[in-house]
Design a protein around this motif. Structure first.
Motif, PDB file in Angstrom:
ATOM      1  N   HIS A  52      63.961-103.540 -51.272  1.00  0.00           N
ATOM      2  CA  HIS A  52      65.325-102.613 -52.315  1.00  0.00           C
ATOM      3  C   HIS A  52      66.570-103.458 -52.230  1.00  0.00           C
ATOM      4  O   HIS A  52      67.128-103.694 -52.270  1.00  0.00           O
ATOM      5  CB  HIS A  52      64.660-102.115 -52.897  1.00  0.00           C
ATOM      6  N   ASN A  55      66.842-107.491 -51.812  1.00  0.00           N
ATOM      7  CA  ASN A  55      66.760-107.996 -52.667  1.00  0.00           C
ATOM      8  C   ASN A  55      68.571-107.909 -53.188  1.00  0.00           C
ATOM      9  O   ASN A  55      69.587-109.003 -54.489  1.00  0.00           O
ATOM     10  CB  ASN A  55      66.128-107.255 -53.637  1.00  0.00           C
ATOM     11  N   ARG A  63      66.477-103.043 -57.615  1.00  0.00           N
ATOM     12  CA  ARG A  63      64.925-103.037 -57.638  1.00  0.00           C
ATOM     13  C   ARG A  63      64.342-103.457 -56.786  1.00  0.00           C
ATOM     14  O   ARG A  63      64.919-104.863 -55.982  1.00  0.00           O
ATOM     15  CB  ARG A  63      64.565-103.040 -58.768  1.00  0.00           C
ATOM     16  N   GLU A  64      63.607-103.264 -56.150  1.00  0.00           N
ATOM     17  CA  GLU A  64      61.967-103.421 -54.684  1.00  0.00           C
ATOM     18  C   GLU A  64      61.278-104.820 -56.065  1.00  0.00           C
ATOM     19  O   GLU A  64      61.634-105.164 -56.884  1.00  0.00           O
ATOM     20  CB  GLU A  64      61.279-102.340 -54.866  1.00  0.00           C
ATOM     21  N   THR A  65      61.207-105.496 -54.951  1.00  0.00           N
ATOM     22  CA  THR A  65      60.425-106.936 -55.729  1.00  0.00           C
ATOM     23  C   THR A  65      59.617-107.730 -54.637  1.00  0.00           C
ATOM     24  O   THR A  65      58.935-106.219 -53.305  1.00  0.00           O
ATOM     25  CB  THR A  65      61.252-108.250 -54.987  1.00  0.00           C
ATOM     26  N   ASP A  66      58.700-108.400 -54.970  1.00  0.00           N
ATOM     27  CA  ASP A  66      57.452-108.741 -54.128  1.00  0.00           C
ATOM     28  C   ASP A  66      57.559-109.372 -52.554  1.00  0.00           C
ATOM     29  O   ASP A  66      57.055-108.695 -51.708  1.00  0.00           O
ATOM     30  CB  ASP A  66      55.690-109.038 -54.048  1.00  0.00           C
ATOM     31  N   LYS A  96      54.113-103.102 -51.946  1.00  0.00           N
ATOM     32  CA  LYS A  96      54.076-103.939 -53.295  1.00  0.00           C
ATOM     33  C   LYS A  96      53.351-105.210 -54.236  1.00  0.00           C
ATOM     34  O   LYS A  96      52.244-104.686 -54.283  1.00  0.00           O
ATOM     35  CB  LYS A  96      55.246-104.767 -53.546  1.00  0.00           C
TER      36      LYS A  96
END
Length: 153
Positions: A52, A55, A63-66, A96
């Motif tokens: 997060h 990013n 926001r978080e991502t993979d 994630k």
């Protein structure tokens, strides 16, 4: 190929089996694109909080991502020969990846393999910024994963 791994999270186990899968995916991606195996790739395993923050810092997305990809191959005017060629950095949120494997109803190992494969194609210059580019990238990802027998199950 030199794969430098850094596990900066302690929430999800990174097994020897998963490491072997990751190595096979990175090698097959390079082979698929006709890259030699003299490249160095950095791979970091992180949690949702760290990805997060990354990013937000690097993409301005709060926001978080993979997975995040940081390609190091760029077209420039310099003609410098280095002993090792760095392809770039991959950062995967293991939390994630586990969430998505449950959401997509396939194995955790398959999800991590897909994220590594996806990121490898980013490092080699591909993107999914248009429908056509997305089709090209998805086709390449699928070809690599099918060749390795890593299918949704």
């Amino acid at each position: 190929m030199q794969l430098i791994m850094d596990n900066r999270q302690d929430k999800i186990e990174v097994s020897d089996e998963l490491i072997d899968i990751i190595k096979s995916v990175t090698k097959e991606c390079l082979k698929h694109e006709g890259f030699d195996e003299d490249y160095e790739i950095s791979l970091s395993f992180v949690d949702n909080n760290e990805i997060h923050n990354l990013n937000k810092m690097y993409r301005g997305i709060d926001r978080e991502t993979d997975v995040l990809s940081f390609p190091l191959i760029v077209d420039d005017d310099f003609d410098i020969e280095l002993k090792e060629k760095a392809l770039g950095d991959i950062v995967i949120s293991m939390e994630k990846a586990l969430e998505q494997s449950n959401d997509y109803n396939h194995s955790y190992e398959r999800e991590v393999a897909f994220l590594v494969c996806h990121s490898m194609f980013h490092l080699m210059g591909y993107d999914h910024d248009t429908d056509e580019n997305t089709k090209i990238m998805r086709s390449k990802e699928e070809a690599v994963l099918v060749k390795l027998g890593i299918v949704r199950a």
